[in-house]
Scaffold this motif. Sequence first.
Motif, PDB file in Angstrom:
ATOM      1  N   MET A   1      31.772 -14.355  -4.795  1.00 47.04           N
ATOM      2  CA  MET A   1      33.181 -14.228  -5.174  1.00 47.04           C
ATOM      3  C   MET A   1      33.830 -13.115  -4.349  1.00 47.04           C
ATOM      4  N   PRO A   2      34.946 -13.390  -3.674  1.00 45.87           N
ATOM      5  CA  PRO A   2      35.574 -12.350  -2.848  1.00 45.87           C
ATOM      6  C   PRO A   2      35.993 -11.139  -3.682  1.00 45.87           C
ATOM      7  N   VAL A   3      35.884  -9.972  -3.072  1.00 45.53           N
ATOM      8  CA  VAL A   3      36.301  -8.745  -3.748  1.00 45.53           C
ATOM      9  C   VAL A   3      37.826  -8.713  -3.832  1.00 45.53           C
ATOM     10  N   LYS A   4      38.333  -8.343  -4.999  1.00 51.78           N
ATOM     11  CA  LYS A   4      39.780  -8.250  -5.187  1.00 51.78           C
ATOM     12  C   LYS A   4      40.263  -6.850  -4.811  1.00 51.78           C
ATOM     13  N   LEU A   5      41.592  -6.690  -4.785  1.00 53.31           N
ATOM     14  CA  LEU A   5      42.190  -5.422  -4.361  1.00 53.31           C
ATOM     15  C   LEU A   5      43.277  -4.991  -5.333  1.00 53.31           C
ATOM     16  N   LYS A   6      43.188  -3.719  -5.734  1.00 49.37           N
ATOM     17  CA  LYS A   6      44.227  -3.090  -6.553  1.00 49.37           C
ATOM     18  C   LYS A   6      44.852  -1.948  -5.762  1.00 49.37           C
ATOM     19  N   ILE A   7      46.166  -1.963  -5.680  1.00 47.79           N
ATOM     20  CA  ILE A   7      46.907  -0.839  -5.106  1.00 47.79           C
ATOM     21  C   ILE A   7      47.508  -0.068  -6.271  1.00 47.79           C
ATOM     22  N   CYS A   8      47.088   1.172  -6.435  1.00 50.31           N
ATOM     23  CA  CYS A   8      47.482   1.954  -7.610  1.00 50.31           C
ATOM     24  C   CYS A   8      48.528   3.007  -7.255  1.00 50.31           C
ATOM     25  N   GLY A   9      49.310   3.382  -8.269  1.00 54.12           N
ATOM     26  CA  GLY A   9      50.239   4.489  -8.112  1.00 54.12           C
ATOM     27  C   GLY A   9      51.604   4.113  -7.568  1.00 54.12           C
ATOM     28  N   LEU A  10      52.115   2.918  -7.943  1.00 56.49           N
ATOM     29  CA  LEU A  10      53.451   2.529  -7.506  1.00 56.49           C
ATOM     30  C   LEU A  10      54.499   3.407  -8.179  1.00 56.49           C
ATOM     31  N   LYS A  11      55.502   3.807  -7.420  1.00 55.24           N
ATOM     32  CA  LYS A  11      56.559   4.644  -7.974  1.00 55.24           C
ATOM     33  C   LYS A  11      57.960   4.155  -7.625  1.00 55.24           C
ATOM     34  N   ARG A  12      58.096   3.510  -6.476  1.00 56.08           N
ATOM     35  CA  ARG A  12      59.432   3.172  -5.957  1.00 56.08           C
ATOM     36  C   ARG A  12      59.600   1.654  -5.841  1.00 56.08           C
ATOM     37  N   PRO A  13      60.852   1.176  -5.877  1.00 52.82           N
ATOM     38  CA  PRO A  13      61.089  -0.248  -5.619  1.00 52.82           C
ATOM     39  C   PRO A  13      60.480  -0.701  -4.288  1.00 52.82           C
ATOM     40  N   ALA A  14      60.523   0.163  -3.286  1.00 55.78           N
ATOM     41  CA  ALA A  14      59.944  -0.194  -1.982  1.00 55.78           C
ATOM     42  C   ALA A  14      58.448  -0.468  -2.100  1.00 55.78           C
ATOM     43  N   ASP A  15      57.754   0.289  -2.962  1.00 57.27           N
ATOM     44  CA  ASP A  15      56.314   0.071  -3.150  1.00 57.27           C
ATOM     45  C   ASP A  15      56.058  -1.347  -3.654  1.00 57.27           C
ATOM     46  N   ALA A  16      56.859  -1.762  -4.638  1.00 61.40           N
ATOM     47  CA  ALA A  16      56.698  -3.105  -5.195  1.00 61.40           C
ATOM     48  C   ALA A  16      57.020  -4.166  -4.141  1.00 61.40           C
ATOM     49  N   GLU A  17      58.019  -3.909  -3.324  1.00 62.67           N
ATOM     50  CA  GLU A  17      58.382  -4.870  -2.275  1.00 62.67           C
ATOM     51  C   GLU A  17      57.275  -5.000  -1.231  1.00 62.67           C
ATOM     52  N   TYR A  18      56.618  -3.881  -0.900  1.00 61.92           N
ATOM     53  CA  TYR A  18      55.476  -3.954   0.030  1.00 61.92           C
ATOM     54  C   TYR A  18      54.384  -4.860  -0.555  1.00 61.92           C
ATOM     55  N   LEU A  19      54.114  -4.680  -1.842  1.00 61.49           N
ATOM     56  CA  LEU A  19      53.060  -5.482  -2.462  1.00 61.49           C
ATOM     57  C   LEU A  19      53.445  -6.959  -2.526  1.00 61.49           C
ATOM     58  N   ASN A  20      54.725  -7.243  -2.764  1.00 55.23           N
ATOM     59  CA  ASN A  20      55.166  -8.636  -2.752  1.00 55.23           C
ATOM     60  C   ASN A  20      54.936  -9.274  -1.387  1.00 55.23           C
ATOM     61  N   GLU A  21      55.121  -8.467  -0.338  1.00 55.77           N
ATOM     62  CA  GLU A  21      54.967  -9.003   1.010  1.00 55.77           C
ATOM     63  C   GLU A  21      53.510  -9.309   1.340  1.00 55.77           C
ATOM     64  N   PHE A  22      52.585  -8.443   0.866  1.00 55.64           N
ATOM     65  CA  PHE A  22      51.193  -8.570   1.305  1.00 55.64           C
ATOM     66  C   PHE A  22      50.231  -9.055   0.215  1.00 55.64           C
ATOM     67  N   GLN A  23      50.677  -9.077  -1.037  1.00 47.44           N
ATOM     68  CA  GLN A  23      49.974  -9.752  -2.130  1.00 47.44           C
ATOM     69  C   GLN A  23      48.549  -9.274  -2.441  1.00 47.44           C
ATOM     70  N   PRO A  24      48.369  -8.003  -2.798  1.00 45.58           N
ATOM     71  CA  PRO A  24      47.087  -7.625  -3.407  1.00 45.58           C
ATOM     72  C   PRO A  24      46.999  -8.283  -4.788  1.00 45.58           C
ATOM     73  N   ASP A  25      45.846  -8.183  -5.423  1.00 42.82           N
ATOM     74  CA  ASP A  25      45.657  -8.844  -6.716  1.00 42.82           C
ATOM     75  C   ASP A  25      46.251  -8.054  -7.876  1.00 42.82           C
ATOM     76  N   PHE A  26      46.177  -6.723  -7.776  1.00 36.90           N
ATOM     77  CA  PHE A  26      46.620  -5.858  -8.864  1.00 36.90           C
ATOM     78  C   PHE A  26      47.519  -4.739  -8.336  1.00 36.90           C
ATOM     79  N   ALA A  27      48.455  -4.309  -9.197  1.00 38.47           N
ATOM     80  CA  ALA A  27      49.272  -3.128  -8.944  1.00 38.47           C
ATOM     81  C   ALA A  27      49.054  -2.165 -10.105  1.00 38.47           C
ATOM     82  N   GLY A  28      48.917  -0.883  -9.809  1.00 34.56           N
ATOM     83  CA  GLY A  28      48.659   0.102 -10.856  1.00 34.56           C
ATOM     84  C   GLY A  28      49.870   0.979 -11.135  1.00 34.56           C
ATOM     85  N   PHE A  29      50.210   1.107 -12.419  1.00 32.53           N
ATOM     86  CA  PHE A  29      51.252   2.028 -12.883  1.00 32.53           C
ATOM     87  C   PHE A  29      50.557   3.190 -13.584  1.00 32.53           C
TER      88      PHE A  29
END
Length: 205
Positions: A1-29
Motif C-alpha cells: 500500500m503506498p505511503v500517504k502524506l500529511k502536510i501539517c500546520g496550515l495557517k493561511r488561505p495560500a497554504d490551503a490553495e497549495y494543497l489543493n494544487e498538489f493534493q496530499p492526503d491529509f492537512a493538519g490544523f
Amino acid sequence: MPVKLKICGLKRPADAEYLNEFQPDFAGFVFAGTKRKIDFETAKSLRKILNPEIQTVGVFVNEDIGFIRKLADEQVISFVQLHGDEDDTYIGKLREVCSLPIIKAQRIASREDIKPYSSDYYLFDTKRAGEYGGTGESFDWNVLSDVGKPFFLAGGINLGNLDEALKVATEKNAFTLDISSGVETDGFKDKLKIQETVRRVRNYE
C-alpha cells in the motif's frame, strides 16, 4: 500500500490553495502551542477552501473535549490527533462524544518509549524535553518495528531525508508521512517544497 502524506500546520488561505494544487492526503490544523496554532474560525475557513477529498486532522495538546467535539460536529476536522499527555481514560471520554478516528502521538527516543493506547492510529515524533512535538528534528527511525496498528511517521522529515523516510516507512509499514517544517521557508509553507514533496511521495516505489 503506498505511503500517504500529511502536510501539517496550515495557517493561511495560500497554504490551503497549495494543497489543493498538489493534493496530499491529509492537512493538519494545529490547535496548540504558539508557532502554528490557529483558532476555530481560521480552521473553519481553511476547511472551506480545501478540496473535500483532503482529510483534515486536528492537532491537540490536553484539549478540552468539548472543543474537539465542536470541531467534529461542524465537520472542520475528520481525524483527531492527540499530542499531549492524554491517556486511555481521556480517549474513552472522547469516543463517547466523537466518532472520528483518533491518532495518539508518542515522542520517541528509544523502543521503550512506545506504549500501547486504545487509539486507532499512532504517530511517532521526536522526544525532546519540554516539547510536545513540532521540533523539526528526527529520531532514530530504526527503533520502530511492528507496533500493532497503522502509524504516522513524523519528526524532522524534509526534502533532504525524504527518500530515507520513505524507505523506512515502506519497510515498517507506516501509514502516512507527516511533514510540517520540512515544507516551510522562513516559517511559512513553501509552494515549491510542497510540490516536490508530493511528487516524490507519489512516485516512490
